[in-house]
Enzyme design. Structure first.
Site, PDB file in Angstrom:
ATOM      1  N   HIS A 123     -35.578  13.268   1.891  1.00  0.00           N
ATOM      2  CA  HIS A 123     -34.675  12.112   1.845  1.00  0.00           C
ATOM      3  C   HIS A 123     -33.550  12.352   0.845  1.00  0.00           C
ATOM      4  CE1 HIS A 123     -36.542  10.617  -1.922  1.00  0.00           C
ATOM      5  NE2 HIS A 123     -37.596  11.216  -1.431  1.00  0.00           N
TER       6      HIS A 123
ATOM      7  N   SER B 220     -35.560   3.304  -0.756  1.00  0.00           N
ATOM      8  CA  SER B 220     -36.898   3.898  -0.762  1.00  0.00           C
ATOM      9  C   SER B 220     -36.918   5.084   0.182  1.00  0.00           C
ATOM     10  CB  SER B 220     -37.935   2.857  -0.339  1.00  0.00           C
ATOM     11  OG  SER B 220     -38.392   3.127   0.961  1.00  0.00           O
ATOM     12  N   LYS B 221     -37.880   5.988  -0.043  1.00  0.00           N
ATOM     13  CA  LYS B 221     -37.876   7.182   0.805  1.00  0.00           C
ATOM     14  C   LYS B 221     -38.246   6.847   2.236  1.00  0.00           C
ATOM     15  CE  LYS B 221     -41.813   8.719  -1.882  1.00  0.00           C
ATOM     16  NZ  LYS B 221     -42.302   9.814  -2.673  1.00  0.00           N
ATOM     17  N   ARG B 222     -38.792   5.668   2.450  1.00  0.00           N
ATOM     18  CA  ARG B 222     -39.130   5.276   3.818  1.00  0.00           C
ATOM     19  C   ARG B 222     -37.973   4.579   4.547  1.00  0.00           C
ATOM     20  NH1 ARG B 222     -43.389   5.453   0.855  1.00  0.00           N
ATOM     21  NH2 ARG B 222     -42.649   3.668  -0.308  1.00  0.00           N
ATOM     22  N   ASP B 223     -36.947   4.250   3.795  1.00  0.00           N
ATOM     23  CA  ASP B 223     -35.777   3.621   4.391  1.00  0.00           C
ATOM     24  C   ASP B 223     -35.135   4.589   5.383  1.00  0.00           C
ATOM     25  OD1 ASP B 223     -33.260   2.426   4.776  1.00  0.00           O
ATOM     26  OD2 ASP B 223     -33.409   1.460   2.811  1.00  0.00           O
TER      27      ASP B 223
END
Ligand code: GLU
Ligand code: ZN
Length: 504
Positions: free
Chosen positions: A32, A272-275
């Protein structure tokens, strides 16, 4: 205690020896942008200072780490051109660079810490810890580990062992204030109640991040630790551990630390890295150039100069100084990232540009039969595309009219351009284009201009139905250059098809 796997103490570094930095991600999920920013700042620091870039894989969490993520990390670094001097596949004097291959070493260090009294076995169960933490909170006391097992007597240890209680290894943080000068934030001070004793080895013998990360930094002689602000709270703990390693002869100096600012996304929330907006693959697939993306990401917490925000990677390396990094959170601005990327696209020479576009001219992006691709037409149109693209993936829709039997059917474009009067205009334009000299865009422009005049339309209005008839869309590359590259025959046939559809 020392065995074949004992960490070898590196030879003393010379005075003024070049810095050694590390990028040490865990191979989980997709790379990311926050991670890339950290890699970039370390890399720029190393390249600017003539130092060494160490790439280490922190894969001690078998439940979360994956080979796929590992492969993606290496691939991302290579795509970005962030090369490493020591690390996976490259090797180096401190190999291996994957923590999963260094387990014996961590066990050995943990044993030495225990033997030296720097760490101890802690028998507290998670439930007991939780009860005491709650009580401490309720009483307004610090809620970190309370030192219960710090000074157990031999009898107490024997009793716990007899019970068969599992024990973790816990590091004994000296009761002293820890101060260090952060390269980004200046002097920071942590009082002992904020730095409680902490676990370094699980009950099952698995070493934790809290141990392996500073141990490897020590053994790999890292001089500067540049990493995200989220890791700031682990720094005083690591400094305490470093001091123990120095006393044990396993480390020489405490590295300098610099904590890079948070990156904020939509709604001023931490990215966030999940974004989805954070995924590096998204930018790759959209056709960001590596140098465009690196340029933009370098501006997340740093600036090149007050009046210039587009620069080459070489210029970045020349200018980069960790002292110029700003501690305030940086905002991820997609529009700005795109604008900077567009500038980098313009900076390519035409050949590099045509090559960079290749992936988007093939499956799965291309919406034409592969054998219909016409390289000569592509090379003729490419210079006009280069000055207009924001991201390379836009190329597909901009040139598909050249490689399809019929233009795409875009109903919105059709409805917008084919208003009453369009058929009459198209019929005249067909006649004038048919009679024109197809030697360059200029006569074609004059033909459409003349057709517009017949119907009392300015060029802009006259152009629209022609563009949609020929390319399928209301927006695209310069029209007359497009017609020229497509050629007389196909252009006229498409206008005929549009006229037929309009009922003429
Ligand atoms: N593996 C750690 C992470 O990805 C590295 C932290 C550090 O740079 O010290 O968060
Ligand atoms: Zn305990």
């Amino acid at each position: 205690m020392a065995n074949a796997n004992s960490p070898k103490l590196p030879a003393p570094r010379e005075q003024g020896a070049p810095p050694r930095v590390r990028f040490c991600p865990s191979p989980t999920g997709n790379p990311h942008v926050g991670l890339v920013r950290t890699a970039l700042f370390n890399w720029a620091f190393a390249r600017h200072s003539g130092g060494t870039m160490v790439f280490r894989i922190e894969d001690t969490d078998a439940a979360r780490d994956s080979e796929e993520s590992y492969a993606q990390l290496l691939d991302a670094m290579r795509w970005l051109g962030l090369d490493w001097d020591e690390g996976p596949e490259t090797g180096g004097p401190h190999a291996p660079y994957r923590q999963s291959q260094r387990m014996d070493l961590y066990r050995d260090v943990a044993d030495r810490l225990l033997a030296g009294g720097y760490a101890y076995h802690c028998y507290c169960s998670p439930e007991e810890l939780e009860v005491r933490r709650e009580a401490a909170r309720a009483a307004g006391r610090p809620s970190g580990y309370d030192g219960h097992c710090r000074e157990l007597t031999a009898e107490q240890v024997a009793a716990y062992e007899a019970e068969g209680r599992p024990a973790i290894v816990r590091f004994r943080v000296p009761d002293e204030t820890i101060t260090f000068t952060d390269l980004v934030r200046g002097e920071l001070t942590f009082t002992p109640e904020n730095v409680p004793d902490y676990g370094i080895v699980r009950a099952n013998g698995a070493p934790l991040y809290t141990l392996v990360n500073p141990v490897d930094d020590a053994l790999m002689e890292i001089t500067h630790v540049l990493r995200g602000e989220d890791l700031l709270s682990s720094t005083p703990r690591q400094i305490a551990l470093y001091k123990a390693l120095i006393e044990l002869g396993l480390a020489k100096d405490i590295p300098a630390f610099g904590h890079l600012p948070y990156v904020m996304g939509e709604g001023n929330k931490k990215l966030s890295k999940r974004d989805p907006q954070a995924s590096l693959n998204l930018y790759r697939e959209r056709g960001f150039l590596p140098e465009g993306l690196l340029n933009y990401l370098s501006l997340l917490g740093w600036s090149f100069s007050a009046d210039q925000d587009v620069f080459s990677v070489a210029e970045l390396v020349e200018k980069f100084d960790i002292a110029d990094v700003n501690a305030n959170p940086a905002r991820f601005d997609l529009k700005k990232a795109e604008a900077i990327n567009a500038d980098h696209i313009r900076r390519l020479d035409v050949k590099a540009f045509t090559e960079a576009c290749e992936p988007w001219l093939r499956a799965p992006y291309a919406n034409w039969e592969p054998e219909r691709f016409d390289r000569a037409a592509w090379e003729a149109i490419a210079p006009y595309a280069q000055t207009r693209l924001t991201v390379l993936s836009d190329i597909t829709a901009n040139v598909d009219f050249l490689f399809r039997d019929a233009p795409v059917e875009d109903e919105a474009s059709w409805a917008k351009a084919m208003k009453p009067g369009a058929a009459e205009l198209l019929a005249t334009a067909r006649e004038k284009l048919g009679a024109a000299d197809w030697a360059g865009p200029e006569p074609l422009k004059e033909a459409v201009l003349a057709a517009g005049e017949v119907h009392g339309l300015k060029l802009g209005k006259a152009q629209a139905p022609v563009r949609v008839a020929v390319t399928g869309r209301t927006v695209g590359l310069p029209l007359f250059e497009s017609l020229e590259v497509l050629g007389r025959e196909k252009t006229l046939a498409r206008i005929d098809a549009a006229l037929a559809r309009l009922g003429n």
